[in-house]
Design an enzyme around this catalytic site. Structure first.
Site, PDB file in Angstrom:
ATOM      1  N   GLY A 111      75.373  24.249  16.892  1.00 30.08           N
ATOM      2  CA  GLY A 111      75.776  25.608  16.546  1.00 30.08           C
ATOM      3  C   GLY A 111      75.306  25.992  15.151  1.00 30.08           C
ATOM      4  O   GLY A 111      75.323  27.158  14.791  1.00 30.08           O
ATOM      5  N   LYS A 112      74.911  24.988  14.346  1.00 33.87           N
ATOM      6  CA  LYS A 112      74.482  25.233  12.960  1.00 33.87           C
ATOM      7  C   LYS A 112      75.467  26.169  12.259  1.00 33.87           C
ATOM      8  O   LYS A 112      75.083  27.046  11.487  1.00 33.87           O
ATOM      9  CB  LYS A 112      73.053  25.777  12.917  1.00 33.87           C
ATOM     10  CG  LYS A 112      72.047  24.794  13.537  1.00 33.87           C
ATOM     11  CD  LYS A 112      70.607  25.243  13.439  1.00 33.87           C
ATOM     12  CE  LYS A 112      69.631  24.200  13.971  1.00 33.87           C
ATOM     13  NZ  LYS A 112      69.783  23.870  15.408  1.00 33.87           N
ATOM     14  N   ARG A 113      76.764  25.954  12.531  1.00 33.24           N
ATOM     15  CA  ARG A 113      77.786  26.803  11.942  1.00 33.24           C
ATOM     16  C   ARG A 113      77.890  26.539  10.446  1.00 33.24           C
ATOM     17  O   ARG A 113      77.552  25.445   9.974  1.00 33.24           O
ATOM     18  CB  ARG A 113      79.143  26.551  12.618  1.00 33.24           C
ATOM     19  CG  ARG A 113      79.183  26.911  14.100  1.00 33.24           C
ATOM     20  CD  ARG A 113      78.831  28.370  14.318  1.00 33.24           C
ATOM     21  NE  ARG A 113      79.205  28.864  15.620  1.00 33.24           N
ATOM     22  CZ  ARG A 113      78.359  29.138  16.601  1.00 33.24           C
ATOM     23  NH1 ARG A 113      77.056  28.963  16.461  1.00 33.24           N
ATOM     24  NH2 ARG A 113      78.796  29.622  17.752  1.00 33.24           N
TER      25      ARG A 113
ATOM     26  N   ASN B 114      71.876  30.843  12.517  1.00 31.44           N
ATOM     27  CA  ASN B 114      70.570  30.400  12.048  1.00 31.44           C
ATOM     28  C   ASN B 114      69.995  29.421  13.036  1.00 31.44           C
ATOM     29  O   ASN B 114      70.676  28.548  13.546  1.00 31.44           O
ATOM     30  CB  ASN B 114      70.670  29.752  10.659  1.00 31.44           C
ATOM     31  CG  ASN B 114      71.551  28.520  10.621  1.00 31.44           C
ATOM     32  OD1 ASN B 114      71.060  27.409  10.441  1.00 31.44           O
ATOM     33  ND2 ASN B 114      72.863  28.675  10.803  1.00 31.44           N
ATOM     34  N   ASP B 115      68.723  29.603  13.340  1.00 26.40           N
ATOM     35  CA  ASP B 115      67.965  28.671  14.166  1.00 26.40           C
ATOM     36  C   ASP B 115      66.526  29.129  14.199  1.00 26.40           C
ATOM     37  O   ASP B 115      66.174  30.079  13.490  1.00 26.40           O
ATOM     38  CB  ASP B 115      68.551  28.549  15.581  1.00 26.40           C
ATOM     39  CG  ASP B 115      68.509  27.100  16.038  1.00 26.40           C
ATOM     40  OD1 ASP B 115      67.401  26.548  16.133  1.00 26.40           O
ATOM     41  OD2 ASP B 115      69.577  26.525  16.265  1.00 26.40           O
TER      42      ASP B 115
END
Lengths: 321, 321
Positions: A111-113, B114-115
């Site tokens: 999730g790259k939270r 973000n990704d």
């Protein structure tokens, strides 16, 4: 042995597997028969289409999980692919996480939270929360084993995610995309690269969260596409476990990832998504497997990746074959 | 005039308001009567509790939106608070976004997503996607005006979010939390701070996405808690609009945010969440308003913030009273 990182390492040893299967259901690569069965092709509005597509995604994931579980200890669903399908997609995500864990796999939610204070705690609650032993029901969305996070906000944006020792996090450090170096490799006044400065912070931040096997619950994401940085970071960060994306479709190979492992063949897990879950569409497998056999193609691709990485480590003298 | 940034500036001018109301529903600060009415107190398992709590959150948000809309052009729901309530929370989030837009407000989703590549596109699809003019139904979760993102992955993680000119993004640049400077203020070999290097990239990245009023669809998040950086960045980034958090509960005041505006009193929007939406619990308002009048307290706090900021700008000679 309750620590996330000890559980992860133990499970990987049991399966003799250093791979992680990315559950990134690109909607235009899901087998057409699943989309048809779910009614996605006759859907004439967004609500119906998303319901149908999410149904196909859930069915797809279940077949993948059943087929790859002999070869992988871990799956990594990428939240973006589920969020774009709205509430039905998020329901399919929740069911996927549950099914994977019931199938004996560990789940890293990609999730790259990132946030601070009570917002970071909210994301923690959503994905990594402890069971509540009081009478008050706990907050939560899914019960995962780990979550990827973005460390740009500093330790205040990292610490809230470490509250549950049974859950882990992987912070972005050196990512696998081509343009990443323009930010992450910037040269600092200290003579270090930016990712190197951050690497030292990770090591320090993880200090109080170490398990019996020497690694901490705070891991790092380091791409397979930058093997030199991988080798350097492995030395610089002895207690940080690596989640290594970029294998397969993004260009990293088995020899590239060897540098991410320690002298015991531990310390890293290599992720691949498209090359495994959509193997049925690849040149290598498409004559051998029909569309409905996409699970078998995924199994073969996962086993190949498992073996390729183990053999590369043997060749490098890191593990015994 | 279809560009997000032009719409935002126009709407802010119409309301003579430079504030944004953060919809961060801390579950333990929601008025007790709403939790009771929704059945949260009698819920004896997680499913029922989350359903009830999400219902209370939705009701709470609607009252807040109705009350603050004369004083604010924009609301900013923070996704973490909804994700921690699971699927019912995400449904309440979707309904909140819809209700806010139907009430004439613009919505910045605070997701700090973000990704890269197809995953970044997935988040774009989820929050910022265009209406589809073909027969194929579009992907999507909610229809927002803008999304906060984290730029750590470089331009490859920013560009996919800029596809729809009617939607904007705000990238984290210098955040408002106390520990942020340990990463964001690191000194570079170039003699610049890290956030300064990033600021120059933002300016360049936004170049092709500029509207009629001189600002671009790629904005930046710069905290009210660091007024010196705010002043410096305003000069360094003439085409980048600022989303300024940290006002109120986090310590920033009206005089601190003046530096974030240009000589026309444009170029920034100041966010406050707790100090407005939970004003009914504050010393200043709690004797004046009953719990059930939390909306009136929020209206008064929003109007005060609107006026305080405008007056600080007048005092500084930036705008005419």
């Amino acid at each position: 042995m309750n620590l996330f990182i000890d559980r992860l390492i133990t499970k990987m040893k049991e399966k003799d597997s250093r791979i992680c299967v990315g559950l990134d259901p690109h909607i235009d690569q899901i087998p057409e028969y699943l989309m048809l069965e779910a009614g996605a092709r006759e859907a004439n509005n967004q609500t119906k289409y998303l319901e149908a597509a999410a149904h196909a995604v859930k069915d797809f994931n279940k077949v993948i999980i059943e087929n790859i579980k002999p070869f992988s200890a871990v799956v990594k669903p990428q939240l973006a692919f589920y969020e774009q399908l709205g509430l039905p997609g998020l329901k399919a995500f929740k069911e996927t996480v549950k099914f994977a864990r019931e199938s004996g796999l560990m789940v890293i939610v990609d999730g790259k939270r990132n946030d601070i204070g009570s917002s970071a705690k909210g994301y923690y609650n959503a994905y990594l929360n402890k069971e509540n032993d009081s009478n008050k029901p706990a907050l939560g969305f899914v019960k995962a084993d780990a979550l990827t996070i973005n460390p740009y906000l500093g330790f205040e944006g990292v610490e809230p995610f470490l509250e549950n020792e049974e859950a882990g996090i992987f912070g972005l450090l050196r990512t696998s995309n081509p343009g990443a170096e323009k930010i992450q490799n910037l040269m600092m006044a200290s003579g270090k690269r930016f990712y190197e400065e951050l690497a030292l912070m990770f090591e320090k931040w993880g200090e109080d969260y170490c398990g019996e096997m020497g690694y901490s619950n705070l891991g790092a994401v380091v791409g397979a596409t930058c093997p030199e940085e991988l080798a350097e970071l492995r030395k610089l960060m002895p207690r940080t476990f690596f989640l290594i994306p970029g294998y397969g479709a993004q260009g990293g190979g088995a020899d590239d990832v060897v540098a991410g492992f320690d002298s015991n063949g531990c310390g890293g897990i290599v992720n691949s998504a498209r090359s495994i879950i959509f193997a049925y569409r690849k040149e290598l497998y498409k004559d051998k497997y029909k569309e409905k056999e996409f699970g078998l193609a995924a199994a073969e691709a996962a086993e190949k990746m498992q073996i390729d990485i183990n053999q590369a480590l043997e060749k490098a003298g890191v593990i015994n074959g």
